[in-house]
Write an enzyme that holds these catalytic residues in place. Structure first.
Site, PDB file in Angstrom:
ATOM      1  N   TYR A  64      15.680   3.720  32.082  1.00 51.64           N
ATOM      2  CA  TYR A  64      16.911   3.524  31.312  1.00 51.64           C
ATOM      3  C   TYR A  64      18.010   4.501  31.756  1.00 51.64           C
ATOM      4  CZ  TYR A  64      20.004   3.393  27.239  1.00 51.64           C
ATOM      5  OH  TYR A  64      21.091   3.298  26.418  1.00 51.64           O
ATOM      6  N   ASP A 140      32.372  11.219  15.744  1.00 49.34           N
ATOM      7  CA  ASP A 140      32.321   9.751  15.807  1.00 49.34           C
ATOM      8  C   ASP A 140      33.098   9.251  17.032  1.00 49.34           C
ATOM      9  OD1 ASP A 140      32.968   7.115  13.352  1.00 49.34           O
ATOM     10  OD2 ASP A 140      32.606   7.062  15.516  1.00 49.34           O
ATOM     11  N   ASP A 159      25.772   4.930  25.800  1.00 41.99           N
ATOM     12  CA  ASP A 159      24.326   5.108  25.694  1.00 41.99           C
ATOM     13  C   ASP A 159      23.978   5.142  24.213  1.00 41.99           C
ATOM     14  OD1 ASP A 159      22.141   7.965  26.317  1.00 41.99           O
ATOM     15  OD2 ASP A 159      21.724   5.859  25.820  1.00 41.99           O
ATOM     16  N   TYR A 228      10.558  -0.192  25.026  1.00 43.12           N
ATOM     17  CA  TYR A 228      11.635  -0.844  24.269  1.00 43.12           C
ATOM     18  C   TYR A 228      11.160  -2.222  23.855  1.00 43.12           C
ATOM     19  CZ  TYR A 228      15.098   2.744  25.464  1.00 43.12           C
ATOM     20  OH  TYR A 228      15.796   3.927  25.573  1.00 43.12           O
TER      21      TYR A 228
HETATM   22  N1  LIG Z   1      19.553   7.654  24.924  1.00 43.05           N
HETATM   23  C1  LIG Z   1      18.284   7.059  24.729  1.00 43.05           C
HETATM   24  C2  LIG Z   1      18.311   5.556  24.734  1.00 43.05           C
HETATM   25  C3  LIG Z   1      19.138   4.951  23.649  1.00 43.05           C
HETATM   26  N2  LIG Z   1      19.225   3.515  23.841  1.00 43.05           N
HETATM   27  C4  LIG Z   1      18.114   2.713  23.345  1.00 43.05           C
HETATM   28  C5  LIG Z   1      18.341   1.248  23.660  1.00 43.05           C
HETATM   29  C6  LIG Z   1      17.300   0.334  23.042  1.00 43.05           C
HETATM   30  C7  LIG Z   1      17.161   0.561  21.571  1.00 43.05           C
HETATM   31  N3  LIG Z   1      16.193  -0.325  20.955  1.00 43.05           N
HETATM   32  C8  LIG Z   1      16.882   2.014  21.258  1.00 43.05           C
HETATM   33  C9  LIG Z   1      17.905   2.951  21.865  1.00 43.05           C
END
Ligand SMILES: NCCCN[C@H]1CC[C@H](N)CC1
Length: 292
Positions: A64, A140, A159, A228
């Site tokens: 990711y 925010d 992100d 995920y």
């Molecule tokens: N910065 C860590 C990743 C954050 N993004 C993810 C994308 C998928 C989501 N279900 C959980 C957070």
């Protein structure tokens, strides 16, 4: 096996759940915005969980963090100014620091507890905050982007966590309009874009909004992230009007990138072939997402 397991089910993925075997709970807290948990898993290393949703694990975070960073940054010539929205674990920052053309990095994370917890339990990711080019803004991002100067950034990386709770507003049209305003002509946006197996309506909505707001090219890419939901995560890449961006053929080859920074850890997932392959989409997605 007598071991404890944690089950991750959520209205964002009804009818299914992912589970991980737990060795020990390392941290449990509640910030102003969400519940924060870190646990040692049996097979994926340490795991960061926000409001019951897996954010990253030591084993597969590379897919990711590397893809969300290098898909945009390797698609434009010598990016100089970058903004990260979210990303409080520092993982994206540590990937951005590989690009030696970059002079200034802003990061806007709403939850200080995520930053503190990452520094304690995920130091290899939080090392990103030590890059002298990084300027941290805790607050925010909707407000931050409203105040951002026009045309400041070569690239913006969103992100974010799922659009339930603190990240809700980050998929709405007004926010995308502020992102486009903050980008230079020919600048690029890379947005976390959920799962092609679970969220085609949300992806369709996001792409429809981006088609109205961004006048350059728009592409959907994806990568395998086992922890995920559905085991994949998508990325929405948009460019503003100006020099056309060919997202599918990286112009900053990874070899050049590798040489730039004596980085603590080698790239584990991203390379030029994975970059181009990420944009290959299954037929059902093209049918279900009209805006593609
Ligand atoms: N910065 C860590 C990743 C954050 N993004 C993810 C994308 C998928 C989501 N279900 C959980 C957070």
């Amino acid at each position: 096996d007598g071991k404890k397991r944690v089950y991750f089910n959520n209205p964002m993925w009804p009818g299914e759940a992912h589970s991980l075997q737990v060795e020990s709970i390392l941290f449990k807290g509640k910030s102003e915005f969400q519940e924060v948990v870190v646990f040692e898993s049996t097979t994926y290393g340490k795991v960061l969980v926000l409001d019951g949703i897996v954010q990253l694990t030591e084993k597969d975070e590379c897919a990711y963090q590397e893809m969300i960073t290098h898909l945009p940054l390797c698609s434009i010539p010598s990016p100089k100014t970058v903004l990260v929205v979210g990303g409080g674990d520092g993982g994206v920052l540590s990937e951005i620091s590989r690009h030696n053309s970059i002079e200034h990095i802003d990061i806007c994370e709403i939850d200080q507890m995520v930053i503190d917890v990452s520094k304690e339990f995920f130091p290899d990711l939080a090392i990103g905050f030590e890059d002298p080019r990084v300027h941290l803004h805790v607050g925010d991002a909707v407000e931050f982007l409203r105040r951002a100067p026009r045309g400041k950034y070569d690239a913006i990386i969103v992100d974010s966590s799922d659009p339930v709770g603190p990240a809700q507003e980050l998929v709405e049209k007004p926010f995308f309009e502020t992102l486009a305003k903050a980008l230079k002509p020919g600048g690029v946006l890379c947005n976390m874009a959920e799962s092609m197996w679970l969220h085609t309506h949300l992806i369709d909505d996001m792409i429809s909004i981006c088609r109205e707001v961004f006048k350059g090219s728009i592409h959907y890419a994806w990568a395998s992230v086992p922890t995920y939901p559905s085991g994949v995560i998508g990325f929405l890449l948009c460019s503003t009007e100006g020099p056309p961006v060919d997202f599918k053929n990286p112009i900053n080859p990874i070899e050049k990138l590798e040489g730039a920074v004596k980085h603590k850890k080698d790239l584990k997932f991203y390379n030029s072939e994975m970059h181009s392959a990420a944009f290959a989409l299954p037929s059902f997605l093209r049918k279900e997402v009209k805006a593609l």
